[in-house]
Design a protein around this motif. Structure first.
Motif, PDB file in Angstrom:
ATOM      1  N   GLU A  64      43.060  29.811  46.716  1.00  0.00           N
ATOM      2  CA  GLU A  64      42.363  30.701  45.788  1.00  0.00           C
ATOM      3  C   GLU A  64      40.857  30.507  45.890  1.00  0.00           C
ATOM      4  OE1 GLU A  64      41.966  31.362  40.974  1.00  0.00           O
ATOM      5  OE2 GLU A  64      43.723  30.314  41.763  1.00  0.00           O
ATOM      6  N   VAL A  65      40.138  31.640  45.938  1.00  0.00           N
ATOM      7  CA  VAL A  65      38.681  31.618  45.922  1.00  0.00           C
ATOM      8  C   VAL A  65      38.228  32.404  44.698  1.00  0.00           C
ATOM      9  CG1 VAL A  65      36.562  32.286  47.129  1.00  0.00           C
ATOM     10  CG2 VAL A  65      38.523  31.468  48.438  1.00  0.00           C
ATOM     11  N   GLN A  94      39.752  40.594  42.960  1.00  0.00           N
ATOM     12  CA  GLN A  94      40.153  41.281  41.738  1.00  0.00           C
ATOM     13  C   GLN A  94      39.323  40.754  40.562  1.00  0.00           C
ATOM     14  OE1 GLN A  94      42.538  43.765  41.770  1.00  0.00           O
ATOM     15  NE2 GLN A  94      42.400  43.454  43.975  1.00  0.00           N
ATOM     16  N   ARG A  95      38.842  41.698  39.751  1.00  0.00           N
ATOM     17  CA  ARG A  95      38.075  41.311  38.565  1.00  0.00           C
ATOM     18  C   ARG A  95      39.002  40.608  37.570  1.00  0.00           C
ATOM     19  NH1 ARG A  95      33.245  43.566  36.518  1.00  0.00           N
ATOM     20  NH2 ARG A  95      33.592  45.418  37.803  1.00  0.00           N
ATOM     21  N   GLY A 100      34.707  37.189  36.142  1.00  0.00           N
ATOM     22  CA  GLY A 100      34.647  36.652  37.499  1.00  0.00           C
ATOM     23  C   GLY A 100      35.561  37.436  38.430  1.00  0.00           C
ATOM     24  N   TRP A 101      35.606  37.007  39.680  1.00  0.00           N
ATOM     25  CA  TRP A 101      36.400  37.676  40.716  1.00  0.00           C
ATOM     26  C   TRP A 101      37.280  36.646  41.395  1.00  0.00           C
ATOM     27  CZ3 TRP A 101      35.976  42.962  41.358  1.00  0.00           C
ATOM     28  CH2 TRP A 101      34.950  43.559  40.646  1.00  0.00           C
ATOM     29  N   ARG A 102      38.495  37.043  41.772  1.00  0.00           N
ATOM     30  CA  ARG A 102      39.470  36.104  42.339  1.00  0.00           C
ATOM     31  C   ARG A 102      40.239  36.760  43.477  1.00  0.00           C
ATOM     32  NH1 ARG A 102      44.884  35.605  41.874  1.00  0.00           N
ATOM     33  NH2 ARG A 102      45.779  33.539  41.879  1.00  0.00           N
ATOM     34  N   ALA A 103      40.544  35.956  44.514  1.00  0.00           N
ATOM     35  CA  ALA A 103      41.407  36.412  45.613  1.00  0.00           C
ATOM     36  C   ALA A 103      42.131  35.214  46.197  1.00  0.00           C
ATOM     37  CB  ALA A 103      40.605  37.107  46.703  1.00  0.00           C
TER      38      ALA A 103
END
Length: 141
Positions: A64-65, A94-95, A100-103
């Motif tokens: 995960e980043v 993804q917001r 924040g944002w995550r992928a």
């Protein structure tokens, strides 16, 4: 010279000039800001941008980043080796409810066994016509 021949030359000239203009404009806006990052698990910052991997990155294993960039409209990232393209691996973040944002990302395996990765981040803000580009160098296990 016939009219049709002049027309063809005119169209060809316009196409060439248009292509040159497009690439000149594109290259003048593609400034890549470098992020110095000693430990991506601890997190890295550059101005208002922060990037953090939740576990130590390894090849062929999803991790995960998380990215934080106030006012971001969209966030994308891809991974290459230093001076070596590694194919298509562009990730759309993804917001999250906290802004924040995550992928979840997976680094492809490098047949040469190298571990010097470059994370290319594109962030689009509503106040900007073009995305901002960042480059972060990281190593894997």
């Amino acid at each position: 010279m016939s009219f049709k021949r002049q027309l063809r030359w005119g169209i060809a000239l316009l196409l060439v000039l248009g292509s040159l203009g497009y690439f000149w404009l594109k290259s003048s806006h593609d400034v890549i800001e470098t992020i110095v990052c000693d430990d991506i698990v601890q997190g890295c910052a550059h101005g208002d941008l922060t990037v953090r991997a939740m576990t130590l990155p390894t090849t062929m294993r999803a991790f995960e980043v998380r990215i934080s960039s106030p006012g971001a409209e969209s966030v994308y990232a891809s991974f290459d080796m230093v001076d070596m393209q590694m194919g298509m691996n562009r990730y759309r973040f993804q917001r999250q409810p906290d802004g924040g944002w995550r992928a979840m990302v997976t680094l492809p395996v490098c047949i040469s066994g190298r571990s010097d990765w470059v994370m290319l981040i594109d962030i689009k803000h509503s106040s900007q016509a073009l995305p901002t580009h960042y480059q972060l160098t990281l190593t894997t296990q």
